[in-house]
Design a protein around this motif. Structure first.
Motif, PDB file in Angstrom:
ATOM      1  N   ARG A  36      43.538  29.774 -76.571  1.00  0.00           N
ATOM      2  CA  ARG A  36      45.031  29.822 -76.269  1.00  0.00           C
ATOM      3  C   ARG A  36      45.860  29.719 -77.654  1.00  0.00           C
ATOM      4  N   ASP A  37      45.225  28.930 -78.509  1.00  0.00           N
ATOM      5  CA  ASP A  37      45.992  28.698 -79.887  1.00  0.00           C
ATOM      6  C   ASP A  37      45.436  29.796 -80.870  1.00  0.00           C
ATOM      7  N   ARG A  38      44.606  30.678 -80.530  1.00  0.00           N
ATOM      8  CA  ARG A  38      43.848  31.617 -81.426  1.00  0.00           C
ATOM      9  C   ARG A  38      44.854  32.909 -81.461  1.00  0.00           C
ATOM     10  N   HIS A  39      45.028  33.440 -82.617  1.00  0.00           N
ATOM     11  CA  HIS A  39      45.851  34.528 -82.857  1.00  0.00           C
ATOM     12  C   HIS A  39      45.287  35.724 -82.427  1.00  0.00           C
ATOM     13  N   LEU A  40      45.940  36.732 -81.909  1.00  0.00           N
ATOM     14  CA  LEU A  40      45.431  37.900 -81.433  1.00  0.00           C
ATOM     15  C   LEU A  40      44.591  38.662 -82.095  1.00  0.00           C
ATOM     16  N   ASP A  41      44.741  38.685 -83.575  1.00  0.00           N
ATOM     17  CA  ASP A  41      44.229  39.506 -84.512  1.00  0.00           C
ATOM     18  C   ASP A  41      42.902  38.856 -85.078  1.00  0.00           C
ATOM     19  N   GLU A  42      42.567  37.469 -84.288  1.00  0.00           N
ATOM     20  CA  GLU A  42      41.307  36.759 -84.574  1.00  0.00           C
ATOM     21  C   GLU A  42      40.308  37.001 -83.368  1.00  0.00           C
ATOM     22  N   LEU A  43      40.856  37.656 -82.552  1.00  0.00           N
ATOM     23  CA  LEU A  43      39.993  38.018 -81.309  1.00  0.00           C
ATOM     24  C   LEU A  43      39.211  39.319 -81.428  1.00  0.00           C
ATOM     25  N   SER A  44      38.215  39.416 -80.488  1.00  0.00           N
ATOM     26  CA  SER A  44      37.468  40.601 -80.365  1.00  0.00           C
ATOM     27  C   SER A  44      38.367  41.540 -79.465  1.00  0.00           C
ATOM     28  N   GLY A  45      37.883  42.604 -79.446  1.00  0.00           N
ATOM     29  CA  GLY A  45      38.432  43.638 -78.443  1.00  0.00           C
ATOM     30  C   GLY A  45      38.500  43.370 -77.129  1.00  0.00           C
ATOM     31  N   GLY A  46      37.720  42.694 -76.515  1.00  0.00           N
ATOM     32  CA  GLY A  46      37.532  42.516 -75.112  1.00  0.00           C
ATOM     33  C   GLY A  46      38.238  41.082 -75.102  1.00  0.00           C
ATOM     34  N   GLN A  47      38.455  40.050 -76.082  1.00  0.00           N
ATOM     35  CA  GLN A  47      39.128  39.062 -75.608  1.00  0.00           C
ATOM     36  C   GLN A  47      40.753  39.447 -75.861  1.00  0.00           C
ATOM     37  N   ARG A  48      41.091  40.213 -76.589  1.00  0.00           N
ATOM     38  CA  ARG A  48      42.411  40.602 -76.426  1.00  0.00           C
ATOM     39  C   ARG A  48      42.814  41.165 -75.203  1.00  0.00           C
ATOM     40  N   GLN A  49      41.912  42.148 -74.624  1.00  0.00           N
ATOM     41  CA  GLN A  49      42.154  42.949 -73.350  1.00  0.00           C
ATOM     42  C   GLN A  49      42.537  41.659 -72.357  1.00  0.00           C
ATOM     43  N   ARG A  50      41.430  40.794 -72.395  1.00  0.00           N
ATOM     44  CA  ARG A  50      41.896  39.897 -71.337  1.00  0.00           C
ATOM     45  C   ARG A  50      43.016  39.121 -71.335  1.00  0.00           C
ATOM     46  N   ALA A  51      43.540  38.647 -72.665  1.00  0.00           N
ATOM     47  CA  ALA A  51      44.894  37.975 -73.085  1.00  0.00           C
ATOM     48  C   ALA A  51      45.852  38.929 -72.569  1.00  0.00           C
ATOM     49  N   ASP A  55      46.937  51.338 -74.651  1.00  0.00           N
ATOM     50  CA  ASP A  55      47.027  50.923 -76.081  1.00  0.00           C
ATOM     51  C   ASP A  55      47.760  49.968 -76.198  1.00  0.00           C
ATOM     52  N   ALA A  56      47.798  48.951 -75.355  1.00  0.00           N
ATOM     53  CA  ALA A  56      48.625  47.544 -75.477  1.00  0.00           C
ATOM     54  C   ALA A  56      48.328  47.068 -76.837  1.00  0.00           C
ATOM     55  N   ARG A  57      49.365  46.808 -77.620  1.00  0.00           N
ATOM     56  CA  ARG A  57      49.315  46.125 -78.790  1.00  0.00           C
ATOM     57  C   ARG A  57      50.684  45.711 -78.994  1.00  0.00           C
ATOM     58  N   VAL A  58      50.580  44.507 -79.924  1.00  0.00           N
ATOM     59  CA  VAL A  58      51.743  43.690 -80.428  1.00  0.00           C
ATOM     60  C   VAL A  58      51.784  43.987 -82.018  1.00  0.00           C
ATOM     61  N   THR A  59      52.954  43.899 -82.605  1.00  0.00           N
ATOM     62  CA  THR A  59      52.854  43.981 -84.136  1.00  0.00           C
ATOM     63  C   THR A  59      53.212  42.502 -84.666  1.00  0.00           C
ATOM     64  N   ALA A  60      53.700  41.543 -83.828  1.00  0.00           N
ATOM     65  CA  ALA A  60      54.027  40.170 -84.328  1.00  0.00           C
ATOM     66  C   ALA A  60      52.555  39.439 -84.412  1.00  0.00           C
ATOM     67  N   ARG A  61      52.539  38.710 -85.145  1.00  0.00           N
ATOM     68  CA  ARG A  61      51.298  37.858 -85.249  1.00  0.00           C
ATOM     69  C   ARG A  61      51.344  36.665 -84.126  1.00  0.00           C
ATOM     70  N   LEU A  62      51.030  36.967 -82.920  1.00  0.00           N
ATOM     71  CA  LEU A  62      51.155  36.082 -81.909  1.00  0.00           C
ATOM     72  C   LEU A  62      49.778  35.270 -81.528  1.00  0.00           C
ATOM     73  N   THR A  63      50.016  33.978 -80.821  1.00  0.00           N
ATOM     74  CA  THR A  63      48.816  33.460 -80.346  1.00  0.00           C
ATOM     75  C   THR A  63      48.580  33.992 -78.866  1.00  0.00           C
ATOM     76  N   VAL A  64      47.625  33.840 -78.368  1.00  0.00           N
ATOM     77  CA  VAL A  64      47.247  34.007 -77.026  1.00  0.00           C
ATOM     78  C   VAL A  64      48.275  33.663 -76.093  1.00  0.00           C
ATOM     79  N   VAL A  65      48.606  32.197 -76.221  1.00  0.00           N
ATOM     80  CA  VAL A  65      49.468  31.739 -75.150  1.00  0.00           C
ATOM     81  C   VAL A  65      50.788  31.969 -75.105  1.00  0.00           C
ATOM     82  N   ASP A  66      51.203  32.422 -76.712  1.00  0.00           N
ATOM     83  CA  ASP A  66      52.653  33.064 -76.722  1.00  0.00           C
ATOM     84  C   ASP A  66      52.695  34.674 -75.953  1.00  0.00           C
ATOM     85  N   LEU A  67      51.484  35.077 -76.162  1.00  0.00           N
ATOM     86  CA  LEU A  67      51.589  36.516 -75.560  1.00  0.00           C
ATOM     87  C   LEU A  67      51.680  36.460 -73.984  1.00  0.00           C
TER      88      LEU A  67
END
Length: 267
Positions: free
Chosen positions: A131-146, A85-97
């Protein structure tokens, strides 16, 4: 080597054991798959190994390091974990994560080496273009790869992942497993991964551990466990298994997958 010794745990004050006196040794430098039906204890075992939960009893050792007693920063330099259930509450970019994966080393002050590792991991999972996309702008699969990139950026000896293929399509699921294989084969990482697809385990893992009702009921090579006999122990089903291109393939979706008939008493 990761060694679990006599791990027991329950979520309801002992009424139901999710881990029931589990002892298992997981070999260094291998990809080990944890398989089993829902509620078998796979994720709980992984969480205990990663110190995400403290079991009611038992011990977890990374070589000679007691995971449950060692300082958190020492464990973080040797073991990385990706939760289901990996998730973050802050609005982060992929590279920040992914940069968070370097925190055990950099404490937030990234060096040139830290930036190099971050870039390598983004490239490995095919996420540099995001890399500069925010996590909440990604698909579930893209977030998982990040998140997988963040775990790899930690550069630990031991990598534990709980169902990392969730939300991934076939292309990216295969790419993720190739990445984990490379981490073991080329980088010497010890990878433990919870999987629901026994055929992925058979194709990608050196060792498979089968769990059922909070216990380890099968432990061996992928060929040994992903067999009709091994899967019967794990799932209680008669599942046809065939060999294709040198790898066992379980036809668990076939009509032939059924529970064995109960034994008829002989008068």
């Amino acid at each position: 080597m990761i060694r679990a010794r006599a791990l027991s745990h329950s979520y309801d004050k002992g009424a139901t054991l999710v881990l029931d006196d589990v002892s298992v040794e997981l070999t260094r430098g291998c990809v080990t798959g944890l398989i089993g039906p829902n509620g078998a204890g796979k994720s709980t075992l992984l969480s205990a190994m990663a110190r995400l939960l403290v079991p009611d009893s038992g011990q977890v050792l990374l070589d000679d390091l007691d995971v449950l007693k060692a300082p958190a920063k020492e464990v973080a330099k040797r073991l990385a974990v990706l939760r289901q259930d990996a998730r973050v509450t802050a609005r982060l970019t992929v590279v920040d994560l992914v940069r968070f994966g370097r925190f055990p080393y950099s404490k937030g002050r990234l060096t040139d080496r830290d930036h190099e590792v971050v870039q390598e991991c983004l490239d490995q999972v095919g996420m540099d273009g995001f890399r500069d996309r925010h996590l909440d702008e990604l698909s579930g699969g893209q977030r998982q790869r990040a998140f997988v990139a963040m775990v790899l950026a930690q550069e630990t000896e031991f990598v534990l992942l709980d169902e990392p293929l969730n939300n991934l399509d076939m292309e990216h699921a295969a790419a993720t497993m190739r990445l984990l294989r490379r981490a073991a084969d080329e980088l010497g990482r010890t990878v433990i991964v919870v999987l629901h697809d026994v055929n992925v385990a058979a194709a990608a893992c050196d060792v498979v551990v089968g769990m059922r009702d909070g216990r380890v009921v099968a432990h061996g090579s992928a060929r040994e466990v992903v067999s009709s006999e091994g899967l019967r122990e794990v799932y209680g089903l008669d599942i046809p298994v065939h060999e294709i291109d040198g790898s066992p393939v379980a036809l668990h979706w076939a009509m032939g997958a059924r529970r064995p008939e109960p034994a008829v008493p002989v008068n």
